[in-house]
Write a protein that holds these residues in place. Sequence first.
Motif, PDB file in Angstrom:
ATOM      1  N   THR A  54       0.823  -1.213   0.000  1.00  0.00           N
ATOM      2  CA  THR A  54       0.000   0.000   0.000  1.00  0.00           C
ATOM      3  C   THR A  54       0.858   1.263   0.000  1.00  0.00           C
ATOM      4  OG1 THR A  54      -0.114   0.181   2.406  1.00  0.00           O
ATOM      5  CG2 THR A  54      -1.798  -1.189   1.322  1.00  0.00           C
ATOM      6  N   ARG A  55       0.246   2.325  -0.455  1.00  0.00           N
ATOM      7  CA  ARG A  55       0.934   3.621  -0.490  1.00  0.00           C
ATOM      8  C   ARG A  55       1.279   4.092   0.923  1.00  0.00           C
ATOM      9  NH1 ARG A  55      -2.417   6.542  -5.426  1.00  0.00           N
ATOM     10  NH2 ARG A  55      -1.483   5.216  -7.013  1.00  0.00           N
ATOM     11  N   ASP A  56       0.365   3.843   1.854  1.00  0.00           N
ATOM     12  CA  ASP A  56       0.626   4.254   3.235  1.00  0.00           C
ATOM     13  C   ASP A  56       1.832   3.522   3.813  1.00  0.00           C
ATOM     14  OD1 ASP A  56      -1.435   6.087   3.294  1.00  0.00           O
ATOM     15  OD2 ASP A  56      -2.903   4.654   4.090  1.00  0.00           O
ATOM     16  N   ALA A  57       1.964   2.245   3.491  1.00  0.00           N
ATOM     17  CA  ALA A  57       3.111   1.467   3.977  1.00  0.00           C
ATOM     18  C   ALA A  57       4.407   2.016   3.383  1.00  0.00           C
ATOM     19  CB  ALA A  57       2.945  -0.006   3.622  1.00  0.00           C
ATOM     20  N   LYS A  58       4.376   2.348   2.103  1.00  0.00           N
ATOM     21  CA  LYS A  58       5.568   2.902   1.447  1.00  0.00           C
ATOM     22  C   LYS A  58       5.934   4.248   2.060  1.00  0.00           C
ATOM     23  CE  LYS A  58       4.833   0.533  -2.938  1.00  0.00           C
ATOM     24  NZ  LYS A  58       4.582   0.643  -4.374  1.00  0.00           N
ATOM     25  N   LYS A  59       4.930   5.076   2.303  1.00  0.00           N
ATOM     26  CA  LYS A  59       5.187   6.382   2.919  1.00  0.00           C
ATOM     27  C   LYS A  59       5.788   6.209   4.310  1.00  0.00           C
ATOM     28  CE  LYS A  59       1.664   9.175   0.608  1.00  0.00           C
ATOM     29  NZ  LYS A  59       0.457   9.993   0.811  1.00  0.00           N
ATOM     30  N   GLY A  60       5.244   5.273   5.061  1.00  0.00           N
ATOM     31  CA  GLY A  60       5.746   5.024   6.412  1.00  0.00           C
ATOM     32  C   GLY A  60       7.203   4.593   6.408  1.00  0.00           C
ATOM     33  N   LYS A  63       9.438   7.547   5.478  1.00  0.00           N
ATOM     34  CA  LYS A  63       9.581   8.464   6.615  1.00  0.00           C
ATOM     35  C   LYS A  63      10.517   7.881   7.666  1.00  0.00           C
ATOM     36  CE  LYS A  63       5.182  10.856   6.171  1.00  0.00           C
ATOM     37  NZ  LYS A  63       3.811  10.971   6.672  1.00  0.00           N
ATOM     38  N   MET A  79       6.846  11.645  -1.141  1.00  0.00           N
ATOM     39  CA  MET A  79       5.449  11.292  -0.853  1.00  0.00           C
ATOM     40  C   MET A  79       4.575  11.517  -2.094  1.00  0.00           C
ATOM     41  SD  MET A  79       5.626  10.169   2.149  1.00  0.00           S
ATOM     42  CE  MET A  79       7.341   9.957   2.531  1.00  0.00           C
ATOM     43  N   VAL A  82       4.986   8.638  -4.342  1.00  0.00           N
ATOM     44  CA  VAL A  82       4.187   7.505  -3.862  1.00  0.00           C
ATOM     45  C   VAL A  82       2.729   7.705  -4.273  1.00  0.00           C
ATOM     46  CG1 VAL A  82       3.315   6.294  -1.817  1.00  0.00           C
ATOM     47  CG2 VAL A  82       5.723   6.945  -1.937  1.00  0.00           C
ATOM     48  N   ASP A  83       2.197   8.903  -4.035  1.00  0.00           N
ATOM     49  CA  ASP A  83       0.796   9.190  -4.368  1.00  0.00           C
ATOM     50  C   ASP A  83       0.512   9.031  -5.860  1.00  0.00           C
ATOM     51  OD1 ASP A  83       0.113   9.713  -1.737  1.00  0.00           O
ATOM     52  OD2 ASP A  83       0.445  11.879  -1.914  1.00  0.00           O
TER      53      ASP A  83
END
Length: 180
Positions: A54-60, A63, A79, A82-83
Amino acid sequence: MLVVKIAVPYAEALLELANANSSLKETTNDINIVSQFLANSSDLKKFLGNPLITRDAKKGVLKDVLGEQIGEKTLTFLMLLVDRGRIAYLDGIAYKFLELSYKEESIEIAKVTSSVQLSAQQQKTIAEKLKKITGAKQIKLALKVDPQLIGGFTIEIGSKLIDTSIRGQLKQISTLLGAV
């Protein structure tokens, strides 16, 4: 070719943003850090390129791994990638950005692939010789180790390729023998 088509607009946009904010040097340092992380961690590269994550996992992960080492604007740019689903092309975007950034400063990038890690003295010698060959004010080496070269090294600078590797020499010999 697809990577270049995708990488160039993003690299140009980041360069324009860095110039507009008078932060070219900081952004270049940040992208160098990102590039080093990608070069040293094939797992990170695979993770970012995996469409099932997921995009959220990649962003995490970005970071956590890079957040403290790079500037806020560069992290925001990552970010955005990623989006937009372009984070898999980060390696190409980073390389293209560095190429454009260095071109503004009259610095040439040379991709040096060797069979073993080069010493600081070897790196310095290669950079000095490339300065003479290209006439550039400064040479930045993008180093990579590839044991499949068997021995020696290859250098890509611009559209030129210098191949002193044993693998390259073996290919030449096999081509010559195959032609007979």
